[in-house]
Design an enzyme around this catalytic site. Structure first.
Site, PDB file in Angstrom:
ATOM      1  N   CYS A 116       0.809  -1.221   0.000  1.00  0.00           N
ATOM      2  CA  CYS A 116       0.000   0.000   0.000  1.00  0.00           C
ATOM      3  C   CYS A 116       0.843   1.272   0.000  1.00  0.00           C
ATOM      4  O   CYS A 116       0.315   2.364  -0.186  1.00  0.00           O
ATOM      5  CB  CYS A 116      -0.936   0.009   1.210  1.00  0.00           C
ATOM      6  SG  CYS A 116      -2.123  -1.353   1.208  1.00  0.00           S
ATOM      7  N   HIS A 257      -3.093   7.225   2.936  1.00  0.00           N
ATOM      8  CA  HIS A 257      -3.506   5.947   2.349  1.00  0.00           C
ATOM      9  C   HIS A 257      -4.900   5.620   2.856  1.00  0.00           C
ATOM     10  O   HIS A 257      -5.175   5.686   4.061  1.00  0.00           O
ATOM     11  CB  HIS A 257      -2.517   4.852   2.743  1.00  0.00           C
ATOM     12  CG  HIS A 257      -3.002   3.483   2.441  1.00  0.00           C
ATOM     13  ND1 HIS A 257      -3.457   3.106   1.190  1.00  0.00           N
ATOM     14  CD2 HIS A 257      -3.133   2.385   3.231  1.00  0.00           C
ATOM     15  CE1 HIS A 257      -3.826   1.845   1.218  1.00  0.00           C
ATOM     16  NE2 HIS A 257      -3.652   1.376   2.448  1.00  0.00           N
ATOM     17  N   ASN A 287     -10.251   0.154  -0.002  1.00  0.00           N
ATOM     18  CA  ASN A 287      -8.791   0.167  -0.011  1.00  0.00           C
ATOM     19  C   ASN A 287      -8.305  -0.424  -1.333  1.00  0.00           C
ATOM     20  O   ASN A 287      -8.418  -1.626  -1.557  1.00  0.00           O
ATOM     21  CB  ASN A 287      -8.266  -0.640   1.182  1.00  0.00           C
ATOM     22  CG  ASN A 287      -6.738  -0.668   1.257  1.00  0.00           C
ATOM     23  OD1 ASN A 287      -6.049  -0.218   0.345  1.00  0.00           O
ATOM     24  ND2 ASN A 287      -6.223  -1.196   2.350  1.00  0.00           N
TER      25      ASN A 287
END
Length: 339
Positions: A116, A257, A287
């Site tokens: 990520c 994020h 996500n």
């Protein structure tokens, strides 16, 4: 002569048409809209459907839009980097496939694997390439088809992830007061037990016995990841502010994020950042791993003004984490009209 700086000169993005909302998920696994919204703040996520379509398909769409919106000719690109945890194949690289499909005949291409945090790391890499003076135009892509490694029987993880791709064009400038200022990037190296996929690598290759098992799905220890993520991202934001002798008041926007709304909320509180300064779209996309920050830039572009002070921060498997300080290089409203 002023020192060469790296600037983002355009943004492209792509999310699949198919919307997997909480109502549909509640028929797939033991969950509910209330349970999901309370714990992670996600209302819906985009899922890539269609035989033979993978991360490269979404990356290609994002890069094609980027080229169109910036007017950059495919042959003018020097390098294409795709950051992804879900490549189309073990080899060749997803970046090489995108390059070939779009005719980037003068570029070289490769993938980066940093979970990520991939876009954050790769943007810093592209910055170094530009300021070296050896390359003039580098495209950075964050793209992931997370649905390909999600276990839709595991309500702890399947509610979190979606698919998407975002791309930015990075170029050089001698203009003062804009561009990438600096980064603070770190890797903990102790994160494997808490966030990983067991099978599919050289330690445990795919076999007829383990194909189709949970060994090929995301394994996440939610509480541990939550604690590490909040601490790392908040501390990294404070570190990048200190490095640049800034306060929160000096920052226009923070791009975290998009892992979990509660994580973003907790990071903002710990770093003493007003939540209204955080760019949040996790409620619509979930996500998307390496794609979260470039997709947030894609969504926010029309509101960004030349000279705006931005902080990017991310956290992912490894554990990898960091933050960057960036001064936006153009007024986004006109560019976003081409979206």
């Amino acid at each position: 002569m002023n020192k060469l700086k790296a600037v983002i000169t355009g943004v492209g993005g792509y999310v699949p048409d198919y919307v997997l909302d909480n109502e549909e998920l509640s028929h797939m696994v033991d969950t509910s809209d209330e349970w999901i919204m309370t714990r992670v703040g996600i209302k819906e996520r985009r899922i890539l459907k269609g035989e033979g379509l993978g991360t490269g398909y979404m990356a290609e769409k994002a890069v094609a839009q980027l080229l169109e919106r910036t007017g950059a000719a495919p042959e003018s690109i020097d390098c294409l980097i795709v950051s992804t945890t879900t490549p189309d194949y073990k080899f060749p690289s997803t970046a090489s496939l995108v390059l070939g499909r779009l005719g980037l005949v003068n570029a070289f291409a490769f993938d980066v694997s940093a979970a990520c945090c991939g876009f954050l790391y790769t943007l810093d890499l592209a910055t170094s390439m530009i300021v070296s003076g050896r390359y003039k135009r580098v495209i950075v892509v964050g793209a992931d088809k997370m649905s390909s490694i999600v276990n839709y029987n595991d309500r702890q993880t399947c509610v979190l992830f979606g698919d998407g791709a975002g791309a930015v064009l990075v170029e050089g400038t001698e203009e003062e007061g804009i561009g990438m200022q600096n980064s603070f990037l770190r890797t903990d190296g102790q994160g494997y037990p808490y966030l990983h996929m067991v099978a599919g690598g050289s330690v445990m290759p795919s076999t007829k016995e383990n194909i189709g098992t949970e060994l090929h799905d995301i394994h996440q220890e939610g509480p541990a990841v939550f604690r590490y993520a909040v601490t790392a991202m908040a501390d990294d934001v404070r570190e990048i502010l200190n490095m640049n002798q800034l306060t929160v008041d000096d920052i226009d926007w923070v791009f975290p994020h998009e892992a979990n709304y509660r994580i973003i909320e907790a990071v903002a509180k710990r770093a003493e950042i007003p939540l209204e300064k955080a760019v949040i779209n996790i409620d619509r996309y979930g996500n998307t791993s390496a794609a979260t920050i470039p997709l947030a830039l894609w969504d926010k572009e029309a509101e960004l003004k030349k000279g705006d002070s931005l902080v990017f921060t991310a956290f992912g498997a490894g554990f990898v984490h960091g933050a960057s300080y960036y001064k936006w290089a153009y007024d986004g409203a006109k560019r976003a009209e081409k979206k």
